[in-house]
Design a protein around this motif. Structure first.
Motif, PDB file in Angstrom:
ATOM      1  N   ARG A  30      16.384  56.867  10.608  1.00 13.19           N
ATOM      2  CA  ARG A  30      16.197  58.325  10.653  1.00 13.19           C
ATOM      3  C   ARG A  30      15.289  58.836   9.534  1.00 13.19           C
ATOM      4  O   ARG A  30      14.313  59.553   9.785  1.00 13.19           O
ATOM      5  CB  ARG A  30      17.562  59.021  10.577  1.00 13.19           C
ATOM      6  CG  ARG A  30      18.314  58.999  11.888  1.00 13.19           C
ATOM      7  CD  ARG A  30      19.733  59.465  11.697  1.00 13.19           C
ATOM      8  NE  ARG A  30      20.528  58.405  11.126  1.00 13.19           N
ATOM      9  CZ  ARG A  30      21.508  57.769  11.758  1.00 13.19           C
ATOM     10  NH1 ARG A  30      21.835  58.104  12.985  1.00 13.19           N
ATOM     11  NH2 ARG A  30      22.182  56.801  11.174  1.00 13.19           N
ATOM     12  N   ILE A  31      15.580  58.444   8.291  1.00  9.46           N
ATOM     13  CA  ILE A  31      14.807  58.974   7.162  1.00  9.46           C
ATOM     14  C   ILE A  31      13.420  58.335   7.115  1.00  9.46           C
ATOM     15  O   ILE A  31      12.408  59.026   6.934  1.00  9.46           O
ATOM     16  CB  ILE A  31      15.573  58.744   5.839  1.00  9.46           C
ATOM     17  CG1 ILE A  31      16.884  59.542   5.845  1.00  9.46           C
ATOM     18  CG2 ILE A  31      14.712  59.140   4.636  1.00  9.46           C
ATOM     19  CD1 ILE A  31      17.848  59.210   4.730  1.00  9.46           C
TER      20      ILE A  31
ATOM     21  N   ASP B  64      11.245  46.436   9.228  1.00  3.00           N
ATOM     22  CA  ASP B  64      12.643  46.737   9.528  1.00  3.00           C
ATOM     23  C   ASP B  64      13.266  45.476  10.108  1.00  3.00           C
ATOM     24  O   ASP B  64      12.617  44.749  10.862  1.00  3.00           O
ATOM     25  CB  ASP B  64      12.751  47.891  10.544  1.00  3.00           C
ATOM     26  CG  ASP B  64      14.143  48.503  10.571  1.00  3.00           C
ATOM     27  OD1 ASP B  64      15.106  47.779  10.905  1.00  3.00           O
ATOM     28  OD2 ASP B  64      14.274  49.694  10.261  1.00  3.00           O
TER      29      ASP B  64
ATOM     30  N   THR C  39      14.440  56.318  -2.742  1.00  4.88           N
ATOM     31  CA  THR C  39      15.413  57.404  -2.555  1.00  4.88           C
ATOM     32  C   THR C  39      16.568  56.891  -1.706  1.00  4.88           C
ATOM     33  O   THR C  39      17.280  57.675  -1.078  1.00  4.88           O
ATOM     34  CB  THR C  39      14.767  58.633  -1.867  1.00  4.88           C
ATOM     35  OG1 THR C  39      14.192  58.207  -0.627  1.00  4.88           O
ATOM     36  CG2 THR C  39      13.706  59.287  -2.724  1.00  4.88           C
TER      37      THR C  39
HETATM   38  P1  NAI Z   1      19.415  54.617   9.283  1.00  2.00           P
HETATM   39  O1  NAI Z   1      20.627  53.780   9.546  1.00  2.00           O
HETATM   40  O2  NAI Z   1      19.000  55.637  10.273  1.00  2.00           O
HETATM   41  O3  NAI Z   1      18.158  53.649   9.025  1.00  2.00           O
HETATM   42  C1  NAI Z   1      18.219  52.505   8.216  1.00  2.00           C
HETATM   43  C2  NAI Z   1      17.191  51.527   8.740  1.00  2.00           C
HETATM   44  O4  NAI Z   1      17.199  50.380   7.880  1.00  2.00           O
HETATM   45  C3  NAI Z   1      17.485  51.022  10.169  1.00  2.00           C
HETATM   46  O5  NAI Z   1      16.356  51.138  10.982  1.00  2.00           O
HETATM   47  C4  NAI Z   1      17.884  49.572   9.944  1.00  2.00           C
HETATM   48  O6  NAI Z   1      17.517  48.733  11.037  1.00  2.00           O
HETATM   49  C5  NAI Z   1      17.086  49.234   8.693  1.00  2.00           C
HETATM   50  N1  NAI Z   1      17.578  48.037   8.029  1.00  2.00           N
HETATM   51  C6  NAI Z   1      18.849  47.542   7.981  1.00  2.00           C
HETATM   52  N2  NAI Z   1      18.872  46.385   7.293  1.00  2.00           N
HETATM   53  C7  NAI Z   1      17.589  46.156   6.900  1.00  2.00           C
HETATM   54  C8  NAI Z   1      16.986  45.106   6.164  1.00  2.00           C
HETATM   55  N3  NAI Z   1      17.702  44.055   5.721  1.00  2.00           N
HETATM   56  N4  NAI Z   1      15.656  45.172   5.957  1.00  2.00           N
HETATM   57  C9  NAI Z   1      14.915  46.205   6.438  1.00  2.00           C
HETATM   58  N5  NAI Z   1      15.439  47.229   7.140  1.00  2.00           N
HETATM   59  C10 NAI Z   1      16.771  47.200   7.361  1.00  2.00           C
HETATM   60  O7  NAI Z   1      19.669  55.263   7.843  1.00  2.00           O
HETATM   61  P2  NAI Z   1      18.970  56.566   7.248  1.00  2.00           P
HETATM   62  O8  NAI Z   1      19.761  57.768   7.635  1.00  2.00           O
HETATM   63  O9  NAI Z   1      17.522  56.530   7.519  1.00  2.00           O
HETATM   64  O10 NAI Z   1      19.228  56.341   5.685  1.00  2.00           O
HETATM   65  C11 NAI Z   1      18.572  55.297   4.971  1.00  2.00           C
HETATM   66  C12 NAI Z   1      19.217  55.157   3.614  1.00  2.00           C
HETATM   67  O11 NAI Z   1      18.935  56.324   2.838  1.00  2.00           O
HETATM   68  C13 NAI Z   1      20.749  55.102   3.634  1.00  2.00           C
HETATM   69  O12 NAI Z   1      21.205  53.790   3.841  1.00  2.00           O
HETATM   70  C14 NAI Z   1      21.109  55.595   2.266  1.00  2.00           C
HETATM   71  O13 NAI Z   1      21.211  54.471   1.417  1.00  2.00           O
HETATM   72  C15 NAI Z   1      19.910  56.434   1.839  1.00  2.00           C
HETATM   73  N6  NAI Z   1      20.237  57.859   1.639  1.00  2.00           N
HETATM   74  C16 NAI Z   1      19.946  58.418   0.425  1.00  2.00           C
HETATM   75  C17 NAI Z   1      20.223  59.747   0.186  1.00  2.00           C
HETATM   76  C18 NAI Z   1      19.870  60.414  -1.111  1.00  2.00           C
HETATM   77  O14 NAI Z   1      20.323  61.545  -1.373  1.00  2.00           O
HETATM   78  N7  NAI Z   1      19.088  59.799  -1.980  1.00  2.00           N
HETATM   79  C19 NAI Z   1      20.866  60.570   1.218  1.00  2.00           C
HETATM   80  C20 NAI Z   1      21.069  59.892   2.485  1.00  2.00           C
HETATM   81  C21 NAI Z   1      20.786  58.573   2.666  1.00  2.00           C
END
Ligand code: NAI
Length: 344
Positions: A153-154, A173, A232
């Motif tokens: 998503r992000i 990914d 982030t």
């Molecule tokens: P998401 O679940 O939508 O996307 C995560 C992506 O990472 C997925 O496409 C997944 O396939 C991929 N992934 C999983 N394992 C992997 C690997 N070993 N190598 C490469 N890619 C891999 O999660 P979203 O919502 O995009 O969030 C991403 C991260 O952002 C969260 O896990 C969280 O740690 C972080 N976050 C930070 C915030 C902040 O305030 N700084 C707030 C919200 C989230």
């Protein structure tokens, strides 16, 4: 329903009060972080609500069980702070899978622009009526290559923003999205190629065993000289000591960090009157080309509203049905969305 709300901050309350009151949920706001020493504060409550730097390990899960508390409502997406394997069968873990990918992606771009256009330096100078431009030369983003690790998503919103700037996107990914690769301006590549060819590297994957210290000394060695690193996501994706060495050796041109591996006892708190014990963080912050924000990327009005609405919705759904689509659980050696509560 009465919920013990750990690590409460003033900005959490308005939206949680509003959604709680409208749905018969009372939150007891506790400033303490949830851990083995504080878990007793939850006695007598129906559930606990926790955030990214609360610790939900075996002792905490056991104590919650002893107090007959079976539900943990995380008000965040990540759950790396929960021992999910041990929670299986003991504690229902609900989360907010998405609340505003825009908040995090936009903050990432804000950090990048601040860093490469030296806004943080210019702001301080002009407050002192110093209008000199020396050492403020930046570079255009247009035409540069950004490497995005994690296209969920992000990551996808960040890619859209980067494309708006006319950047070329390399993506990596573990589970690539078939619709994303244009073959031209956005291309999935192996991690090594992404590291070697990116001017800017942005991390948007979760923290797992696979991704712990994904960016270590060896990875930095494979990066372009002068790479700008953006994190982030979660602090432990980056080996901070290796990053510090990379900055000292000039291999890393700049770093923007909203997260830090050892942030747990520091971030979200005012430590300005204290001696910082963490020498790596202190040295990183002292660098002119490092910008640190304290896990602030999520902090927008829209995100806070969505977090409260979804957390309250999760608790209500769980109370009514004993299951919730936003439950996560441990199954077959990995954590995944549970959907129907069958693996508890
Ligand atoms: P998401 O679940 O939508 O996307 C995560 C992506 O990472 C997925 O496409 C997944 O396939 C991929 N992934 C999983 N394992 C992997 C690997 N070993 N190598 C490469 N890619 C891999 O999660 P979203 O919502 O995009 O969030 C991403 C991260 O952002 C969260 O896990 C969280 O740690 C972080 N976050 C930070 C915030 C902040 O305030 N700084 C707030 C919200 C989230």
């Amino acid at each position: 329903m009465r919920i013990a709300f750990f690590d409460a901050k003033p900005y959490d309350r308005p939206s949680f009060d509003r959604h709680g009151e409208a749905n018969g949920i009372t939150f007891k706001y506790l400033e303490a972080k949830l851990n083995e020493d504080t878990v007793g504060l939850a006695r007598g409550y129906d559930g606990v609500c926790a955030f990214v730097n609360d610790t939900v390990d075996r002792p905490v899960i056991d104590r919650l069980g002893e107090m007959d508390i079976r539900v943990l409502a995380l008000r965040c997406a990540g759950f790396n702070n929960v021992d999910m394997q041990y929670a299986n069968g003991r504690l229902h873990v609900l989360r907010v899978p998405a609340y505003s990918p825009y908040a995090v992606a936009e903050h990432t771009m804000a950090l990048l622009l601040t860093s490469i256009r030296r806004i943080h330096k210019a702001y301080i100078r002009s407050r002192d009526f110093n209008f000199s431009l020396s050492n403020l030369t930046g570079f255009d983003l247009h035409g540069k290559t950004v490497g995005v690790v994690g296209t969920g998503r992000i990551g996808r919103v960040f890619i859209d923003i980067c494309r708006g700037f006319g950047m070329r996107v390399l993506a990596y990914d573990k589970y690539p999205a078939p619709d994303l690769d244009s073959g031209d301006t956005i291309r999935y590549v192996e991690l090594d190629e992404l590291l070697a060819d990116s001017d800017i590297l942005s991390l948007h994957c979760p923290l797992t065993e696979d991704t712990y210290h994904l960016i270590d000394a060896a990875a930095l060695e494979r990066c372009k000289k002068g790479v700008v690193l953006l994190n982030t996501s979660r602090g432990a994706l980056v080996d901070a000591e290796a990053l510090l060495e990379g900055i000292k050796s000039r291999r890393v041109g700049a770093a923007c960090l909203d997260v830090y591996e050892e942030e747990g006892d520091l971030f979200f708190e005012d430590n300005s009157g204290h001696i910082l014990e963490d020498d790596v963080l202190a040295r990183l912050i002292s660098m002119p080309n490092v910008i640190v924000t304290s896990h602030q990327a999520f902090l927008t009005e829209e995100a806070l509203e969505n977090i409260a609405e979804t957390t309250v919705g999760n608790l209500l759904t769980f109370a009514k049905n004993g299951q919730c689509p936003n439950e996560v659980c441990w199954r077959g050696g990995r954590t995944e969305d549970c959907k129907n509560g069958t693996c508890f």
